[in-house]
Scaffold this motif. Sequence first.
Motif, PDB file in Angstrom:
ATOM      1  N   GLY A 115     -17.387  19.147  30.698  1.00  0.00           N
ATOM      2  CA  GLY A 115     -16.694  20.410  30.621  1.00  0.00           C
ATOM      3  C   GLY A 115     -17.114  20.863  29.135  1.00  0.00           C
ATOM      4  O   GLY A 115     -17.079  22.178  29.055  1.00  0.00           O
ATOM      5  N   ILE A 116     -17.298  20.295  28.134  1.00  0.00           N
ATOM      6  CA  ILE A 116     -17.599  20.575  26.734  1.00  0.00           C
ATOM      7  C   ILE A 116     -18.877  21.347  26.821  1.00  0.00           C
ATOM      8  O   ILE A 116     -19.057  22.408  26.304  1.00  0.00           O
ATOM      9  N   ALA A 117     -19.880  20.807  27.506  1.00  0.00           N
ATOM     10  CA  ALA A 117     -21.330  21.297  27.416  1.00  0.00           C
ATOM     11  C   ALA A 117     -21.192  22.545  28.454  1.00  0.00           C
ATOM     12  O   ALA A 117     -21.834  23.659  27.826  1.00  0.00           O
ATOM     13  N   ALA A 118     -20.464  22.560  29.533  1.00  0.00           N
ATOM     14  CA  ALA A 118     -20.551  23.798  30.176  1.00  0.00           C
ATOM     15  C   ALA A 118     -19.796  25.043  29.405  1.00  0.00           C
ATOM     16  O   ALA A 118     -20.540  25.977  29.677  1.00  0.00           O
ATOM     17  N   GLY A 119     -18.595  24.874  28.699  1.00  0.00           N
ATOM     18  CA  GLY A 119     -18.398  25.951  27.898  1.00  0.00           C
ATOM     19  C   GLY A 119     -19.372  26.517  26.920  1.00  0.00           C
ATOM     20  O   GLY A 119     -19.275  27.727  26.562  1.00  0.00           O
ATOM     21  N   GLY A 139     -20.799  30.118  27.070  1.00  0.00           N
ATOM     22  CA  GLY A 139     -20.359  30.944  25.872  1.00  0.00           C
ATOM     23  C   GLY A 139     -21.719  31.545  25.246  1.00  0.00           C
ATOM     24  O   GLY A 139     -21.858  32.420  24.935  1.00  0.00           O
ATOM     25  N   SER A 140     -22.849  30.579  25.227  1.00  0.00           N
ATOM     26  CA  SER A 140     -24.148  31.087  24.693  1.00  0.00           C
ATOM     27  C   SER A 140     -24.695  32.299  25.593  1.00  0.00           C
ATOM     28  O   SER A 140     -25.220  33.116  25.233  1.00  0.00           O
ATOM     29  N   ILE A 141     -24.536  31.948  26.760  1.00  0.00           N
ATOM     30  CA  ILE A 141     -25.064  33.078  28.078  1.00  0.00           C
ATOM     31  C   ILE A 141     -24.420  34.404  27.630  1.00  0.00           C
ATOM     32  O   ILE A 141     -24.860  35.407  27.642  1.00  0.00           O
ATOM     33  N   SER A 175     -27.371  22.776  26.565  1.00  0.00           N
ATOM     34  CA  SER A 175     -26.473  23.175  25.613  1.00  0.00           C
ATOM     35  C   SER A 175     -27.383  23.624  24.454  1.00  0.00           C
ATOM     36  O   SER A 175     -27.185  24.690  23.671  1.00  0.00           O
ATOM     37  N   LEU A 176     -28.144  22.785  24.017  1.00  0.00           N
ATOM     38  CA  LEU A 176     -29.238  23.001  22.864  1.00  0.00           C
ATOM     39  C   LEU A 176     -30.208  24.140  23.323  1.00  0.00           C
ATOM     40  O   LEU A 176     -30.347  25.196  22.477  1.00  0.00           O
ATOM     41  N   PHE A 235     -23.589  18.813  18.439  1.00  0.00           N
ATOM     42  CA  PHE A 235     -22.415  17.649  18.458  1.00  0.00           C
ATOM     43  C   PHE A 235     -22.525  17.282  20.087  1.00  0.00           C
ATOM     44  O   PHE A 235     -22.366  15.842  20.255  1.00  0.00           O
ATOM     45  N   VAL A 236     -22.651  17.990  20.907  1.00  0.00           N
ATOM     46  CA  VAL A 236     -22.653  17.689  22.384  1.00  0.00           C
ATOM     47  C   VAL A 236     -23.795  16.589  22.698  1.00  0.00           C
ATOM     48  O   VAL A 236     -23.626  15.621  23.438  1.00  0.00           O
ATOM     49  N   ALA A 237     -25.093  16.934  21.906  1.00  0.00           N
ATOM     50  CA  ALA A 237     -26.071  16.025  22.117  1.00  0.00           C
ATOM     51  C   ALA A 237     -26.000  14.754  21.430  1.00  0.00           C
ATOM     52  O   ALA A 237     -26.617  13.864  21.669  1.00  0.00           O
TER      53      ALA A 237
END
Length: 379
Positions: free
Chosen positions: A249-253, A257-259, A323-324, A354-356
């Motif tokens: 869920g963190i990565a998804a946001g 958000g980046s898109i 995410s990256l 951080f996600v990574a």
Amino acid sequence: MNNVAVSTSLFTPWADDAQVLADVAKVAREQLAPAAYRIDHEGYYPTDIMADLGQAGAFAAHLNQYGSRFGLALANMQEISRHCGSTGFMTWCHDVCALYMEQSGNPALLARLEDHVAGRTFGGTGLSNPMKALTGIEKMALKAKKVPGGYSVSGTLPWVSHIGPGQYCGAIAAVDRADGSRSHEVMFLLDIDERVPLRPCPEFSGMEGTSTWAIPLNNYFVSEDQIIADPARPFIQRIRAAFVLLQVGIAAGVIQGSIDSIRDVESQLGHVNQYLHNRPDELQAEFDEVAARAGQLAQSPFDGSKDYLLDVLELRAHGAELSLKASQSALLHQGARGYLMNSAPQRRIREAHFVAIVTPAIKHLRWEMAKLMQEEMPA
């Protein structure tokens, strides 16, 4: 990611999936988004906003007593992380702490759950070291001795987030025999009271508002009311996939958000951005596939099979990698405006890294997947 249908007659006050998600999104959009720079850069720890998220139902859905709606929990975390990755990460900390409490079956911990999910009290997870220690990457930081009525725990737990005075977190300590050999591990809720000093961590490159500390313990008494699991390993085996899946869920946001940031400049810069790789429609299509897989896995979060765990680990790694890619693409699409210190793309670069690296990091995930595959294909 929210594709889990439930009966609305069972769960109050957060019964309706669509209403919960709308309420969480409203708090995230109106309160969290304006505070994101302060949280990431200035160290503002947003427990006031998290309290409102709790009242909106952000922290309850994944629990059995609220219908085990992991799809909704992931959707809530995505919406929060879309506006602030730090708070998305703390939402995950809060969610898995609730998972420990509920799955413990300990009446004393179950009695504390209502305040926790409603955002009236706050608790995180100190399992970064234990999760690595249990797989052989590093040594267990905490040691426990059996004493009358419970355990006495000593050692220093590093890098524990979403904690503060009066709060709490899950923790695991090794229990050794008299000869120094390992007997087992015990998992408990560590109450941060007057016995527990908090040691500041070095300054991070971002996400400073996650209230991350080191916890030094010296003969800290753990009572029966604090025990989550004794022994801990079977418990960790049971919840491990759910623990990792919720992080998606963190990565998804961060990805969505980046898109969003790429699309924000399309009308002004699309004529030149068309020559960049990783355009918004490509990223969205890849993300939609990740979200669909997460939705499927969310329907059986306690599936104990090796294939299910491999699928969860692979999805978590894919989410980190995307995410990256998406955060870097957002900065390139926005150009100089995305390089400003207070810009959303600049912040998401740090959030994606951080996600990574947060436990389980990409390298840890690949380590675990390699071990599982070797078990399936013995020499």
